[in-house]
Enzyme design. Structure first.
Site, PDB file in Angstrom:
ATOM      1  CD  GLU A 161      42.419  55.125  45.904  1.00 54.07           C
ATOM      2  OE1 GLU A 161      42.544  53.795  45.874  1.00 54.07           O
ATOM      3  OE2 GLU A 161      41.981  55.758  45.002  1.00 54.07           O
ATOM      4  CD  GLU A 208      43.558  57.579  41.635  1.00 48.02           C
ATOM      5  OE1 GLU A 208      42.818  56.741  41.538  1.00 48.02           O
ATOM      6  OE2 GLU A 208      44.865  57.464  42.252  1.00 48.02           O
TER       7      GLU A 208
END
Length: 570
Positions: free
Chosen positions: A147, A222
């Site tokens: 991320e 995710e």
């Protein structure tokens, strides 16, 4: 896969959060829900236990063995080694020795940071590169960073990381993981890496990935069946109807995806991280990482597990394997505890400094640190700590005055007048987990700048380190010499319980205020009557037949309370 379409249906667990004895059981549970892949975050700071010293053998640190277990169970692996991972883990997996460098910059081309990264990349790659699919192993893909588009925009940094892994012998496909927004994908992706979406919940998210790079595949790296919980919040219980809709979309459209997390496990010891989205905010994570996941903290299948299992079977047309038998749980009848010594009874080395220094400058990660100074000039009034990281107890001439908690920015207490000519100010600070996400990750523990009294900066401090970790607890207990029996006494309590059989249990600390608990010398984790967690998961592997010893260190409790072991969290 071998020239044929292959849909990754992955469930994530973190080996560091699960006792090694249960790895195979949890992998089998993931397989029995219908998954074909296991994803795993790997925590750099769990393996480089001190600067330059790597551990891939003790406790649950052998990642090669974990990957091999996945292969034995017929599962593929998504390997997520960072170097930064987030994961609600202390400092996002980065080693806290980096914080000894006053002006360190992380997750960028700071040469000191990158030298440490190179050391980690070399060690981790050597440990598991023989287990890549290209070598006959189960590792399908390898994630680069995590991320990054939510943090920074150093494209050279991302490209350098990829190059480091390649030079270290990693030759499977790379992927990145970012939120499905243009700026995150632009800053966080790599031109030749698959795009992971956190999360890829609908066609719009996948379209955004295609716009960013039409030449690589994308997947939901995710997909969230649960969510994290901080101290002081209600337990996270995400809507299962929305989850079912999202997973149905992924399955119907043959999109690959990874459940984050399918099984959370536990933030044993001082491994829990924290969040902060402003300079005065601080949100520490619970010891439990149950995450409202399909497989609960102690490995049981939940109603959410069964719903997802049926859904996967419906869309794939393949019956899932039988669900493994649950791990044995036991209850422990209530047993008494006895008050012992105080934290103040220890007498570690004293370090002198003009201004308070944080723990990391002394080589301490978390635990407790004690600061003392004599008051000259101002001796009462408005005391302010700049900044308390994270929970401070203030004493004047040995008398407890008040607490200061980092969250919210209210870092002041009122010091009363005293008859002493030179009153002694004592501040004890507990570190509660380094921030693991976003812009405030440079998060040292203790007092990070200065202390003022009515605006006057207080000088000439004496500092003592009290890590209260497993190594610290191996030393003999001091004789109880402190006379105070008051709130803020930092009291230790000891007790024993006898078992005829071992099993997983949840120790109920609801009779205590705030502190840490050790079972047979092992640091189970933090408790806090702020809630919502009052019971701490204790695996059978930490217990033994016969006598078991427990030590509780409480920041505020002056009287002992009994403890009971239950078979569930609630």
């Amino acid at each position: 896969m071998d020239g044929k379409p292959f849909q990754i249906i992955s469930g994530e667990m973190h080996p560091a959060r699960v006792p090694k004895a249960y790895w195979r059981h949890r992998i089998q549970m993931i397989k029995a829900m219908g998954c074909n892949t296991v994803a795993a975050y790997i925590f750099w700071n769990y393996h480089e236990v001190s600067k330059g010293k790597f551990d891939f053998n003790t406790e649950n640190r052998n990642m090669a063995e974990f990957v091999q277990l996945c292969q034995e169970e017929g599962m593929w692996v998504l390997f997520r080694p960072g170097p930064y991972v987030c994961a609600e883990w202390d400092f996002g997996g980065l080693p806290t020795y980096l914080l000894q460098i006053p002006d360190i910059k992380i997750r960028c081309m700071d040469t000191r940071y990158m030298a440490a990264v190179q050391r980690y990349v070399t060690a981790m790659a050597a440990h598991v590169r023989h287990l890549q699919i290209s070598k006959g192993g189960p590792i399908l893909m390898w994630q680069v960073e995590n991320e990054y588009g939510s943090y920074g925009n150093d494209r050279t940094y991302m490209q350098t990381l990829a190059s480091m892994w390649r030079k270290a012998g990693i030759d499977v496909p790379f992927y990145t993981a970012d939120g499905p927004t243009p700026y995150m994908l632009e800053a966080g992706s790599l031109i030749d890496a698959a795009i992971g979406l956190d999360s890829g919940s609908d066609s719009a998210a996948f379209a955004q990935a295609t716009r960013q790079n039409p030449n690589v595949p994308s997947f939901s790296s995710e997909t969230y069946p649960g969510w994290l919980t901080h101290w002081g919040e209600k337990w996270a219980r995400p809507d299962t109807a929305a989850l079912k809709k999202e997973v149905s979309f992924l399955l119907a459209n043959k999109k690959s995806f990874n459940f984050y997390v399918i099984h959370g496990g536990t933030n044993f010891g001082y491994t829990a991280g924290a969040n902060a989205f402003s300079p005065s905010q601080y949100q520490p994570d619970l010891t439990s990482y149950d995450y409202d996941a399909p497989i609960d903290e102690s490995g049981n299948a939940t109603p959410k597990y069964h719903m997802l299992r049926r859904l996967i079977e419906q869309y794939t047309g393949k019956p899932a394997p039988p669900i493994p038998a649950p791990v044995k749980h036991i209850s422990i009848p209530s047993f008494s505890m006895q008050p012992a010594h105080s934290l103040f009874d220890y007498a570690p080395k004293v370090h002198a400094s003009a201004q308070p220094q944080p723990m990391e400058y002394y080589g301490q990660n978390q635990g407790f640190i004690v600061y003392r100074t004599k008051l000259i000039g101002h001796k009462s009034g408005r005391l302010k700590i700049w900044e308390p990281h994270d929970y401070a107890l203030v004493y004047l001439d040995g008398q407890f005055i008040d607490t200061v908690y980092r969250d919210g920015g209210n870092w002041e207490v009122q010091l009363p007048k005293t008859n002493s000519a030179t009153p002694e100010l004592t501040i004890v600070v507990e570190g509660m987990g380094h921030i693991n996400f976003a812009q405030f990750m440079i998060d040292r523990k203790g007092i990070t700048d200065r202390v003022t009294l009515n605006g006057m900066t207080l000088m000439n401090w004496q500092t003592q380190l009290l890590p209260v970790d497993e190594a610290f607890m191996q030393q003999p207990f001091p004789k109880a010499v402190s006379a105070t029996k008051q709130n803020g006494d930092l009291r230790f309590f000891t007790g024993e319980f006898s078992l005829t059989e071992t099993g997983d249990t949840y120790l109920d600390l609801s009779g205590y205020s705030k502190g840490v608990v050790f079972v047979n010398g092992r640091l189970l984790g933090r408790y806090w009557n702020l809630g919502p967690q009052y019971r701490l998961y204790c695996p059978a592997t930490w217990l033994k037949k016969g006598q078991n010893k427990i030590v509780v260190m409480d920041l505020h409790q002056s009287t002992a309370a009994a403890i009971t072991g239950f078979t569930s969290m609630l």
